[in-house]
Enzyme design. Structure first.
Site: not given
Ligand code: NDP
Ligand code: 8X3
Length: 253
Positions: A9, A153, A157, A183, A186, A190
């Site tokens: 990702g 979701y 997690k 986290p 962020v 997302f």
């Molecule tokens: P983004 O949407 O910005 O990035 C998500 C990444 O996951 C992208 O690079 C996407 O790539 C990849 N991805 C999603 N589905 C697939 C798939 N089927 N195959 C391959 N790659 C995939 O979100 P974040 O950076 O925020 O999220 C990253 C991680 O952090 C996640 O696990 C999320 O649950 C976790 N997280 C996020 C938080 C937030 O508030 N943002 C807080 C806590 C945890 P592509 O679409 O190109 O395939």
């Molecule tokens: C992403 C953050 O607060 O939406 O994991 O669960 S929250």
């Protein structure tokens, strides 16, 4: 020789920030994701700024055959992966359980749980053979807490939380470290993904407080991977100062 880090990702948000940080710290980087153009752009950015190697693996992490094929074709010089960052993941929808969309549930379960398992199954045997490796799972406050309409979701997690603990026990005899980073909010793509492209709704999530930024999480990953051999940072909960738990925010304005 540089260490090798594989980040799932990496086309956006936290994964991209981790790739940029580890490249800056002289890791050779394997970046994965579905959006090939973004991977290619990132490869250029990473190699321009740093004297490192970058390899692109372009697959949908939900499809085991695709993931496995990428691994069976991995060039020899890329096979000894030191750090696996299981970051790819998403939330889709924010509905009460009785109005949940089955396809949304499948996407979250297949990506957040099964994708992490596929990657771990493919990368960990080499780590076990070499008695060396570090697996970093990007979990969430949603793996520690549950909030209204976050049902599936949060369940995915919580599964990551259980898997981080289980993987750590199973790989203990091989000296493999397992770090989980959880986290709070962020600001990345997302929420845009969660609200299926509704930009206004996504922006609303981060209004009235200072959220975390992707680089904050990348710094934590680097902290974990730069510890001496005898220290494993097991579990890190990182929240915005204005967020107390999964659903309590102090917002202004
Ligand atoms: P983004 O949407 O910005 O990035 C998500 C990444 O996951 C992208 O690079 C996407 O790539 C990849 N991805 C999603 N589905 C697939 C798939 N089927 N195959 C391959 N790659 C995939 O979100 P974040 O950076 O925020 O999220 C990253 C991680 O952090 C996640 O696990 C999320 O649950 C976790 N997280 C996020 C938080 C937030 O508030 N943002 C807080 C806590 C945890 P592509 O679409 O190109 O395939
Ligand atoms: C992403 C953050 O607060 O939406 O994991 O669960 S929250």
């Amino acid at each position: 020789m540089n260490k090798i880090a594989l980040i799932t990702g990496a086309t956006s948000g936290i994964g991209k920030a981790i790739a940029l940080k580890l490249a800056k710290e002289s890791y050779d980087i394997i970046i994965t994701g579905r959006r090939k153009e973004r991977l290619e752009e990132l490869k250029v950015e990473l190699t321009k700024a740093n004297n490192i190697r970058v390899l692109i693996l372009n697959f949908d992490i939900r499809i085991y055959n695709e993931v496995e094929k990428s691994f069976s074709n991995l060039p020899k010089e890329w096979q000894d992966i030191d750090v696996l960052v299981n970051n790819a993941g998403l939330a889709v929808g924010l509905n009460p359980i009785h109005q949940g969309v089955i396809d949304d549930w499948e996407r979250m379960i297949d990506t957040n749980i099964k994708g992490l398992l596929y990657m771990t199954r493919l990368v960990s045997p080499g780590m076990a053979d070499r008695k060396n490796g570090h697996i970093i799972n990007i979990c969430s406050i949603a793996g520690k807490d549950v909030y209204a309409n976050g049902n599936v979701y949060c369940a995915t997690k919580h599964a990551v939380d259980a898997l981080s603990k289980g993987i750590r026990i199973d790989l203990l005899p091989y000296g493999i470290k397992v770090t989980q980073i959880c986290p709070g909010a962020v600001e990345t793509e997302f929420s845009l993904v969660r609200f299926k492209g509704d930009d206004n709704r996504a922006k609303e999530v981060y209004k009235g407080f200072t959220p975390l930024y992707a680089n904050d999480i990348a710094e934590a990953v680097y902290y974990a991977v730069s510890q001496p051999k005898h220290i494993d940072i097991q579990d890190v909960l990182i929240m915005p100062t204005a967020q107390a738990d999964g659903s309590t925010f102090h917002k202004e304005g």
